[in-house]
Design a protein around this motif. Structure first.
Motif, PDB file in Angstrom:
ATOM      1  N   THR A  97       0.845  -1.200   0.000  1.00 17.29           N
ATOM      2  CA  THR A  97       0.000   0.000   0.000  1.00 17.29           C
ATOM      3  C   THR A  97       0.883   1.255   0.000  1.00 17.29           C
ATOM      4  O   THR A  97       2.061   1.190   0.354  1.00 17.29           O
ATOM      5  N   CYS A  98       0.281   2.370  -0.399  1.00 17.54           N
ATOM      6  CA  CYS A  98       1.031   3.636  -0.428  1.00 17.54           C
ATOM      7  C   CYS A  98       0.541   4.546   0.689  1.00 17.54           C
ATOM      8  O   CYS A  98      -0.665   4.760   0.851  1.00 17.54           O
ATOM      9  N   MET A  99       1.486   5.088   1.439  1.00 13.84           N
ATOM     10  CA  MET A  99       1.153   5.913   2.612  1.00 13.84           C
ATOM     11  C   MET A  99       0.579   7.285   2.253  1.00 13.84           C
ATOM     12  O   MET A  99       0.087   7.986   3.130  1.00 13.84           O
ATOM     13  N   VAL A 158       9.699   4.413  -2.728  1.00 11.47           N
ATOM     14  CA  VAL A 158       9.761   4.872  -4.124  1.00 11.47           C
ATOM     15  C   VAL A 158       8.461   4.394  -4.761  1.00 11.47           C
ATOM     16  O   VAL A 158       8.212   3.198  -4.860  1.00 11.47           O
ATOM     17  N   CYS A 159       7.597   5.331  -5.148  1.00 10.64           N
ATOM     18  CA  CYS A 159       6.266   4.960  -5.618  1.00 10.64           C
ATOM     19  C   CYS A 159       5.875   5.858  -6.781  1.00 10.64           C
ATOM     20  O   CYS A 159       6.157   7.051  -6.778  1.00 10.64           O
ATOM     21  N   HIS A 160       5.193   5.262  -7.770  1.00 11.24           N
ATOM     22  CA  HIS A 160       4.771   6.005  -8.962  1.00 11.24           C
ATOM     23  C   HIS A 160       3.249   6.073  -9.064  1.00 11.24           C
ATOM     24  O   HIS A 160       2.708   6.146 -10.159  1.00 11.24           O
ATOM     25  N   CYS A 161       2.546   6.025  -7.922  1.00  7.76           N
ATOM     26  CA  CYS A 161       1.080   6.106  -7.969  1.00  7.76           C
ATOM     27  C   CYS A 161       0.658   7.544  -8.287  1.00  7.76           C
ATOM     28  O   CYS A 161       1.489   8.452  -8.313  1.00  7.76           O
ATOM     29  N   GLU A 162      -0.644   7.741  -8.504  1.00  5.79           N
ATOM     30  CA  GLU A 162      -1.144   9.064  -8.896  1.00  5.79           C
ATOM     31  C   GLU A 162      -0.819  10.119  -7.836  1.00  5.79           C
ATOM     32  O   GLU A 162      -0.500  11.258  -8.170  1.00  5.79           O
ATOM     33  N   GLN A 163      -0.899   9.741  -6.554  1.00  5.62           N
ATOM     34  CA  GLN A 163      -0.581  10.686  -5.475  1.00  5.62           C
ATOM     35  C   GLN A 163       0.901  11.044  -5.487  1.00  5.62           C
ATOM     36  O   GLN A 163       1.280  12.200  -5.366  1.00  5.62           O
ATOM     37  N   CYS A 164       1.720  10.019  -5.627  1.00  7.77           N
ATOM     38  CA  CYS A 164       3.166  10.234  -5.502  1.00  7.77           C
ATOM     39  C   CYS A 164       3.737  10.972  -6.709  1.00  7.77           C
ATOM     40  O   CYS A 164       4.814  11.570  -6.607  1.00  7.77           O
ATOM     41  N   LYS A 165       3.001  10.937  -7.840  1.00  7.24           N
ATOM     42  CA  LYS A 165       3.462  11.690  -9.019  1.00  7.24           C
ATOM     43  C   LYS A 165       3.544  13.189  -8.726  1.00  7.24           C
ATOM     44  O   LYS A 165       4.264  13.923  -9.386  1.00  7.24           O
TER      45      LYS A 165
HETATM   46 ZN   LIG Z   1       2.277   6.354  -3.910  1.00  7.74          ZN
END
Ligand SMILES: [Zn+2]
Length: 707
Positions: free
Chosen positions: A153-155, A193-200
């Motif tokens: 999951t992404c925080m 290290v995350c490339h989700c919509e939030q982290c973009k």
């Molecule tokens: Zn993310």
């Protein structure tokens, strides 16, 4: 030893009463600051089918522990949850396993912490809520490396603001818990290290700008979860897994302001090249960032390291040393076992040693309640440097602290860690010297604070690239502390090809004590050339060819480039090493470098150390002012497993002569050895005190009873 259930039957009510008597005079202290012992059976999906709840609760009560962790989780529910995608464990059936454990613990007077894991969830959740999950550069949900049925999951997503709060509120509505805890978040070890919509929308991963957002998010979520915990009752609170030593991912000073309980997930070492002091180092970090608050160190009874065995006991002596270090460094011990196969685990060897240890400790609790550390040397821990600085090729950042740490132990210095964000005059007043082991990242403000510290008479020792970067990891043209040390950068980092550079002895100095019969000593693997200074003590003989030996001689036998810069300004003593000497000492094992470093530390620290412990052996020492008076802790690391776990046998050391200055008006009436459980003779007792600890097996605590 084959323990049966009857062995765990004890009278827990009496033990809990004893704990509360200790603190009866301090009703204002919140319960979590009074904790002395903790325990956890980390529950598996199978436990509802196999763990004996009554036996579980009896065991933990018999260890006189103050709180147990009970798993709620987030990955697998241990109760009849109604929160969507909180999957019930396949052995749960219709049982309320969490509720049964909670009630059994409460019946025995233990606090219950609801334990959750927000880091992973299953494929059905990925289908329904694709926005909750970490994405790789191609946009795929990131699978867990060990079990590919689980996803990370992404925080930064609503997983943390919708899903986790829903579970927390459900727990509040159903159970009488005393606190909430998340395992595996904030992330330990590395920044995500995350490339989700939030982290973009975030700054690039691995940058200081990203770290700012990461810390903002942690603080925000921490406060959110804490407010949910308090909806149950005002004394409840939220806390999370920290640890990671110096290289903790979360900003420890910011978090220290809101964190009630510093839970260190620092469970042990394996058969790798890890020094024995990893747990004590963690205790120093906790003390640096949140003095006086609760800090616990989770000690794994299970087999840590690679490969690991989660359900098999480790070397009991290794576990014991980890408990010793926990206590000596001012943390609270935490016995951690995984799963209750066959009632309390197929491997029951891990039950009795911890009980014996905790029973011993409980007899002496007042001596483990610390008020302040007695040390006058501070080591700046450089959290930002450890997270963002890139050392020269082939070097590891941890080698700088390992080298400095080892020199401090070998030289028998008592020291504290000091966080670079805590350099105000009131933070530094007790230290006669600060050491900066390649503390590359320092802000202008931090440099000003160090300058003010020196102006007020404080001493500094720094190495290599200390202060050459600001707090944003941007390289300066010259050292931020150039004026303080009287140094000027005169070139770029010079490494070693073949034979490393040498340091030519130019004139006698206390720092060079012990180097007779030679004109030169080793330099270091890397150095940052600095401009010539007046009356140098050591100068650089540049490196040359190591092989063939025909060419192994200096092309330039003498230069005016300093290999050390030593200055004295009034009371303040300043030493700068252009080389990465602490790291090179760690890497090469060179005894000259160890001597040089210890001499230099001794010179900057000055003649008056508040406590000295003299004797044979490699030891780590701590001295505390305690609830009962004072305590001097001696950890005996003299062991072939000191640099590579685990400990198989302890090797006793002989007499340790302790001399300690006492604050005015304090009188010591008795010196008691807590491990030997006997009193020993002493001389003095006001102003100062002297005594000899006759021997140390793994650990001894000299408790100084004082009015
Ligand atoms: Zn993310």
């Amino acid at each position: 030893m084959n323990l049966n259930r009857r062995d765990f039957m004890v009278a827990p009510a009496a033990t809990i009463a004893a704990t509360s008597i200790l603190f009866a005079a301090e009703p204002a202290v919140p319960w979590q600051r009074k904790i002395r012992r903790l325990g956890q059976t980390n529950m598996t999906e199978h436990d509802p089918a196999v763990l004996d709840v009554e036996q579980w609760a009896d065991y933990w009560a018999s260890l006189k522990i103050d709180a147990v962790m009970v798993s709620v989780t987030g990955i697998l529910a241990f109760y009849q949850t109604k929160v969507p995608y909180h999957r019930k464990g396949k052995f749960l059936g219709n049982r309320d396993f969490f509720g049964e454990c909670c009630a059994a613990a409460k019946k025995r007077g233990m606090h219950v912490i609801a334990r959750m894991s927000p880091d992973l969830n299953w494929e059905d959740a990925v289908q329904a809520h694709p926005e909750w999950f970490q994405r790789d550069a191609q946009g795929n949900a990131v699978r867990h490396t060990e079990d590919p049925r689980l996803f990370r999951t992404c925080m930064f997503t609503t997983y943390m603001t919708d899903y986790m709060p829903a579970i927390m509120k459900e727990i509040n509505s159903l159970y009488d818990v005393d606190g909430m805890f998340t395992n595996a978040w904030p992330p330990l070890g590395a920044l995500p290290v995350c490339h989700c919509e939030q982290c973009k929308n975030l700054p690039p991963a691995g940058t200081v700008a990203y770290w700012d957002k990461f810390n903002e998010r942690i603080t925000w979520l921490w406060k959110l979860y804490d407010s949910i915990a308090k909806e149950k009752k005002p004394s409840n609170f939220y806390f999370a897994n920290l640890g990671g030593g110096i290289r903790s991912t979360a900003d420890l000073v910011k978090l220290g302001e809101i964190c009630e309980w510093f839970q260190c997930d620092n469970q042990g070492r394996g058969g790798d090249d890890t020094p024995i002091w990893g747990c004590a180092l963690q205790g120093r970090v906790c003390h640096a960032v949140q003095k006086g608050k609760m800090s616990t160190n989770v000690t794994a009874a299970w087999s840590t390291g690679t490969p690991r065995w989660r359900n098999v006991y480790k070397s009991p002596l290794e576990e014991q040393m980890w408990f010793d270090e926990t206590l000596a460094s001012g943390m609270v011990p935490y016995h951690h076992i995984i799963g209750g196969e066959n009632g309390m685990g197929e491997d029951r060897r891990w039950l009795e040693p911890a009980r014996k240890y905790f029973e011993w400790m409980a007899r002496h609790d007042a001596h483990f309640v610390n008020k302040r550390s007695v040390a006058n040397v501070g080591v700046v821990m450089g959290q930002r440097t450890h997270l963002f600085y890139r050392p020269p090729r082939g070097a590891l950042m941890r080698e700088y602290m390992d080298g400095m740490y080892y020199a401090l132990l070998e030289g028998r210095f008592l020291f504290d860690f000091v966080h670079e964000d805590k350099l105000a005059p009131e933070d530094l007043a007790k230290y006669s010297a600060l050491l900066l082991p390649n503390t590359a990242l320092l802000s202008d403000q931090q440099c000003r604070q160090l300058r003010a510290y020196v102006d007020a008479g404080g001493s500094l020792l720094a190495t290599f690239e200390t202060s050459l970067y600001n707090e944003r990891n941007e390289r300066r043209g010259d050292f931020g502390l150039a004026d303080v040390f009287g140094i000027r950068k005169a070139g770029e980092i010079t490494g070693t090809l073949g034979n490393a550079y040498l340091a030519r002895i130019e004139q006698p100095h206390e720092i060079l004590n012990g180097f007779s019969g030679t004109n030169w000593i080793p330099g270091a693997e890397n150095r940052l050339p600095v401009a010539p200074v007046d009356d140098p003590i050591l100068t650089v003989v540049p490196g040359f060819v190591a092989y063939p030996p025909e060419l192994s001689y200096p092309l330039q036998a003498r230069t005016n480039e300093p290999a050390i810069v030593v200055r004295q300004r009034g009371k303040s003593r300043l030493v700068y090493f252009p080389g990465d000497i602490e790291r090179t000492m760690w890497r090469s094992g060179h005894t000259d470098l160890a001597r040089l470093l210890q001499n230099a530390i001794r010179w900057v620290a000055g003649a008056t150390q508040p406590v000295t412990v003299a004797g044979d052996g490699v030891v780590e020492t701590f001295a505390w002012e305690t609830q009962a008076g004072f305590a001097v802790h001696v950890l005996n690391y003299t062991n072939p497993a000191m640099h590579r776990g685990w400990i198989r046998k302890f090797y006793p050391i002989g007499g340790q002569k302790v001399r300690m200055s006492l604050p005015q008006g304090r009188r010591v009436t008795r010196v008691e050895l807590l491990r030997a459980e006997k009193n020993i003779p002493f001389t003095g007792g006001s102003g100062s005190i002297e005594f000899t600890i006759p021997g140390v097996l793994d650990y001894e605590v000299a408790a100084l009873h004082s009015a």
